[in-house]
Design an enzyme around this catalytic site. Structure first.
Site, PDB file in Angstrom:
ATOM      1  N   HIS A  42      -8.771  -4.091  -2.973  1.00  0.00           N
ATOM      2  CA  HIS A  42      -7.877  -3.020  -2.531  1.00  0.00           C
ATOM      3  C   HIS A  42      -8.292  -1.610  -2.957  1.00  0.00           C
ATOM      4  CE1 HIS A  42      -5.207  -6.423  -1.732  1.00  0.00           C
ATOM      5  NE2 HIS A  42      -4.340  -5.648  -1.156  1.00  0.00           N
ATOM      6  N   GLY A  62     -11.328  -4.731   2.627  1.00  0.00           N
ATOM      7  CA  GLY A  62     -10.657  -5.998   2.923  1.00  0.00           C
ATOM      8  C   GLY A  62      -9.262  -5.744   3.452  1.00  0.00           C
ATOM      9  N   HIS A  72      -3.692 -11.326   8.414  1.00  0.00           N
ATOM     10  CA  HIS A  72      -2.666 -10.582   7.686  1.00  0.00           C
ATOM     11  C   HIS A  72      -2.144  -9.454   8.594  1.00  0.00           C
ATOM     12  CE1 HIS A  72      -1.243  -7.675   4.647  1.00  0.00           C
ATOM     13  NE2 HIS A  72      -1.104  -8.713   3.840  1.00  0.00           N
ATOM     14  N   GLU A  78       0.644 -14.071   4.935  1.00  0.00           N
ATOM     15  CA  GLU A  78       1.425 -12.952   5.507  1.00  0.00           C
ATOM     16  C   GLU A  78       0.894 -12.613   6.895  1.00  0.00           C
ATOM     17  OE1 GLU A  78       2.682 -10.501   1.668  1.00  0.00           O
ATOM     18  OE2 GLU A  78       0.550 -10.250   2.078  1.00  0.00           O
ATOM     19  N   GLU A 112       7.181  -9.081   7.763  1.00  0.00           N
ATOM     20  CA  GLU A 112       7.193  -8.097   6.675  1.00  0.00           C
ATOM     21  C   GLU A 112       7.564  -6.706   7.195  1.00  0.00           C
ATOM     22  OE1 GLU A 112       3.587  -7.951   4.329  1.00  0.00           O
ATOM     23  OE2 GLU A 112       4.208  -6.059   3.421  1.00  0.00           O
ATOM     24  N   CYS A 116       6.560  -3.893   6.210  1.00  0.00           N
ATOM     25  CA  CYS A 116       5.355  -3.072   6.388  1.00  0.00           C
ATOM     26  C   CYS A 116       4.634  -3.381   7.700  1.00  0.00           C
ATOM     27  CB  CYS A 116       4.354  -3.319   5.261  1.00  0.00           C
ATOM     28  SG  CYS A 116       4.809  -2.592   3.693  1.00  0.00           S
ATOM     29  N   CYS A 157       5.010  -2.945  -1.728  1.00  0.00           N
ATOM     30  CA  CYS A 157       4.517  -2.140  -0.603  1.00  0.00           C
ATOM     31  C   CYS A 157       5.633  -1.658   0.328  1.00  0.00           C
ATOM     32  CB  CYS A 157       3.498  -2.943   0.195  1.00  0.00           C
ATOM     33  SG  CYS A 157       4.040  -4.623   0.559  1.00  0.00           S
ATOM     34  N   CYS A 158       6.644  -2.521   0.548  1.00  0.00           N
ATOM     35  CA  CYS A 158       7.620  -2.187   1.596  1.00  0.00           C
ATOM     36  C   CYS A 158       8.554  -1.013   1.248  1.00  0.00           C
ATOM     37  CB  CYS A 158       8.447  -3.410   1.969  1.00  0.00           C
ATOM     38  SG  CYS A 158       7.473  -4.799   2.580  1.00  0.00           S
TER      39      CYS A 158
HETATM   40  O1  FUB Z   1      -1.925  -6.060  -0.169  1.00  0.00           O
HETATM   41  C1  FUB Z   1      -1.167  -4.876  -0.243  1.00  0.00           C
HETATM   42  C2  FUB Z   1       0.137  -5.091   0.437  1.00  0.00           C
HETATM   43  O2  FUB Z   1       0.822  -6.171  -0.210  1.00  0.00           O
HETATM   44  C3  FUB Z   1       0.051  -5.511   1.877  1.00  0.00           C
HETATM   45  O3  FUB Z   1      -0.006  -4.461   2.773  1.00  0.00           O
HETATM   46  C4  FUB Z   1       1.266  -6.331   2.022  1.00  0.00           C
HETATM   47  O4  FUB Z   1       1.273  -7.143   3.155  1.00  0.00           O
HETATM   48  C5  FUB Z   1       1.246  -7.113   0.750  1.00  0.00           C
HETATM   49  O5  FUB Z   1       0.309  -8.133   0.838  1.00  0.00           O
HETATM   50 ZN    ZN Z   2       5.228  -4.483   2.601  1.00  0.00          ZN
END
Ligand code: FUB
Ligand code: ZN
Length: 636
Positions: free
Chosen positions: A131, A182, A257, A309, A325, A327, A393-394
């Site tokens: 990330h 990724g 994802h 996800e 999700e 997001c 994240c959300c």
């Molecule tokens: O991996 C970062 C965030 O966490 C993603 O965007 C979400 O789906 C969750 O996996």
């Molecule tokens: Zn999220």
């Protein structure tokens, strides 16, 4: 920067005001409750202090690999909020956070709390999972928003230095890493940075990451081997998980994802528009169709499976186990919004609206301090919003979307003004191809009065300094089967072009357009291949999808049947959930008698009894006493 393939340009956030009874209170809650709540969470969980870089090995709570992204999204949200609602206290907090992030930057430009203090030896060694580029992207988005809201270049300059560092590290040239993220995100962020700075290297780098994705020999294999990892033992098993199973131009099904896919597609649409790349745009169109014609919930949510996800196969849309999700639905809006500017087609605005009013807005409680990560379409009563998540994240994602909502409502074309979303308030736009007699170009002000989404009547008043010839393009939502349009009190002829009622004329100041969108209650059915919804209906009215919550209903909502002939009524209840239209009617519920000790019995020994029911907008569920909920009801 002008984008060669974009027909439309969204209006700047500061050129739009939202002053309605539906979104404005949500935006106020976002400012007054959500932003302070999320700041506190970032502080209490260590996300902010991680950027001080004082953590030492052996201490508890090491900075996580994507903590920086949560802080960045909060800062982006707070900056959008500042742009439309100046607030000295928030300004100070925002500047402090921007300074804190900047202080974590390393002399070579690198900026990541985890990989600076927890695993410095692992920098850029695992793009597939770590990330780093994802966090960098969120920091870039925050920096652009901060710069635009405050004029301060502090964070923007820092992120340019970081982008330059990334540009020195990755690329086709010998000696650089030929990798790509990724978790996509930086692709769209680099385009924002490019627009903010005019630096073409950022556009080229974004395009590089997109072009390089899924190429052979596979970078993630090579990178894993260099770490002495066996790439075949990866938990996700397939590079479909991160859309790296083949080059993006060869992809024809949206996979993996869901958030990653939506962010990638947003970046692809940006690069396609900016570089007039038809093959990339064709891939965007195919993947848009795959996502929205075969893999999207009626609520606009995407990504049905919890494991990974991710997207699953076409028409596989389970309700109770829906991952959906928040997001991912937000990502769909990002993608839709970009495609809308390219194609000027209401199909994109329809999906944007569907997600906004349903699968995204459900993501935050009415009081603004609790959040859904998953947005199922049925529940036994145990699924509830939470104040925060380990993987958070959300919450800040919904905060940044709500704070920037205005920018999704309108677009300008060289000689046209588009209204995508009906939200009371106003907008101003300059139309570069609309000269006015006294010289210069037309500035158009548009005032919107409407009770949308509770009714479909919209009054628009045009403000121009001098008569100006342009097209006013009003979206006729996909859900609307009948509309009327009047100009200064008289029916007006208009064409429907790609879902927009297009009124072409020389506009005079105070011209008034009245659009009336019929908004009856609709019974919606799913494509016959959605097995989960076979024989079922969902209720919708205008852009809102409805659900039945147990606390409104005496009969168990998960076994309630809705006869096709049942009369349905809609009424506004100003005391319920901040004021909402409810749908009521007579359903049928199985009698409870005679079941003792039995799990099955002959159908003719079971009876149905009348049961009145009430449905509320899906986005409002789980704001009262916990209990079962369902969107889809069996048809009777
Ligand atoms: O991996 C970062 C965030 O966490 C993603 O965007 C979400 O789906 C969750 O996996
Ligand atoms: Zn999220």
């Amino acid at each position: 920067m002008p984008s060669p393939s974009r027909r439309l340009r969204p209006l700047e956030l500061t050129n739009v005001t939202i002053a309605d009874a539906f979104w404005a209170p949500r935006q106020r809650t976002n400012r007054e409750a959500t932003l302070p709540h999320e700041y506190r969470q970032c502080k209490e969980t260590g996300r902010l202090d991680a950027l001080r870089l004082t953590w030492k090995p052996g201490q508890p709570n090491p900075p996580h690999i994507f903590w920086d992204s949560d802080v960045a999204k909060w800062l982006e949200a707070a900056s959008y909020s500042l742009a439309t609602h100046p607030d000295p206290e928030l300004r100070k907090l925002v500047d402090d956070v921007a300074a804190l992030i900047t202080s974590a930057q390393q002399p070579d430009g690198y900026l990541n709390s985890h990989f600076t203090i927890v695993e410095p030896q692992k920098r850029w060694t695992n793009l597939r999972d770590a990330h780093e580029l994802y966090c960098a992207g969120h920091l870039m988005e925050a920096a652009v928003a901060h710069f635009q809201a405050t004029g301060s270049r502090l964070l923007l300059d820092a992120l340019c230095r970081y982008a330059d560092h990334i540009d020195r590290t990755f690329g086709p040239e010998p000696g650089k890493k030929q990798g790509y993220p990724g978790h996509e995100e930086i692709e769209l962020a680099l385009i924002k940075l490019y627009h903010a700075t005019g630096n073409e290297r950022y556009l080229r780098l974004s395009k590089y990451f997109i072009d390089q994705r899924g190429q052979q020999p596979h970078y993630y294999d090579q990178e894993a081997l260099a770490r002495s990892d066996d790439p075949t033992k990866w938990w996700a098993r397939s590079y479909e998980y991160c859309q790296a199973h083949k080059p993006v131009r060869q992809q024809d099904e949206v996979v993996g994802h869901a958030v990653r896919a939506m962010y990638l597609l947003s970046g692809m649409a940006d690069v396609a528009a900016q570089t007039a790349d038809d093959t990339l745009l064709a891939a965007c169109r195919r993947l848009w169709a795959s996502a929205t014609e075969r893999k999207m919930y009626v609520t606009g949510s995407v990504g049905s499976a919890g494991w990974g996800e991710r997207f699953t196969s076409d028409y596989n849309l389970p309700n109770e186990t829906a991952y959906a999700e928040t997001c991912a639905a937000i990502g769909l809006v990002f993608f839709a919004h970009r495609m809308l500017q390219i194609e000027a087609d209401a199909v994109y605005a329809d999906a944007m609206e569907r997600a906004l009013y349903n699968g995204i807005l459900s993501g935050v409680s009415l009081d603004g301090t609790k959040f859904f990560y998953e947005n199922p379409l049925a529940s036994e009563g145990k699924h509830h919003r939470q104040e925060w998540f380990g993987c958070a994240c959300c919450p800040p994602n919904i905060a940044r979307l709500l704070a920037s909502l205005g920018t999704y409502a309108y677009s300008a074309a060289p000689d046209a003004l588009y209204v995508h979303l009906y939200i009371a308030g106003s907008a101003t736009a300059s139309l570069p191809k609309v000269p006015i007699p006294s010289g210069g170009y037309s500035e158009v002000a548009l005032t919107q009065e409407t009770g949308y989404p509770w009714n479909g009547d919209v009054k628009l008043t045009v403000g121009v300094q001098q008569p100006s010839k342009f097209d006013l393009c009003l979206r006729i939502p996909g859900w609307c089967r009948k509309h009327t349009l009047r100009l200064n009190g008289k029916a007006v002829g208009h064409r429907i072009v790609k879902g927009y009622a297009r009124v072409s004329r020389t506009w005079a100041n105070s011209d008034r357009v009245e659009l009336s969108l019929a908004m009856p209650i609709e019974r919606v059915v799913a494509h016959p291949r959605v097995a989960e919804d076979a024989g079922k209906v969902a209720l919708a009215r205008g852009p809102l999808v409805y659900c039945l919550e147990q606390c409104d209903n005496a009969a168990p909502v998960r076994s309630l049947i809705l006869p096709d002939k049942a009369r349905l009524t809609a009424r506004f209840d100003n005391k319920l959930l901040g004021g909402t239209v409810v749908i009521e009617g007579a359903g049928l519920a199985p009698t409870q008698a005679g079941w003792k000790g039995k799990l099955y019995r002959p159908a003719d020994e079971s009876a149905l009894r009348p049961a009145r029911f009430r449905a509320i907008p899906y986005c409002l569920w789980d704001n009262r006493s916990p209990g079962p909920m369902t969107v889809w009801l069996p048809r009777g």
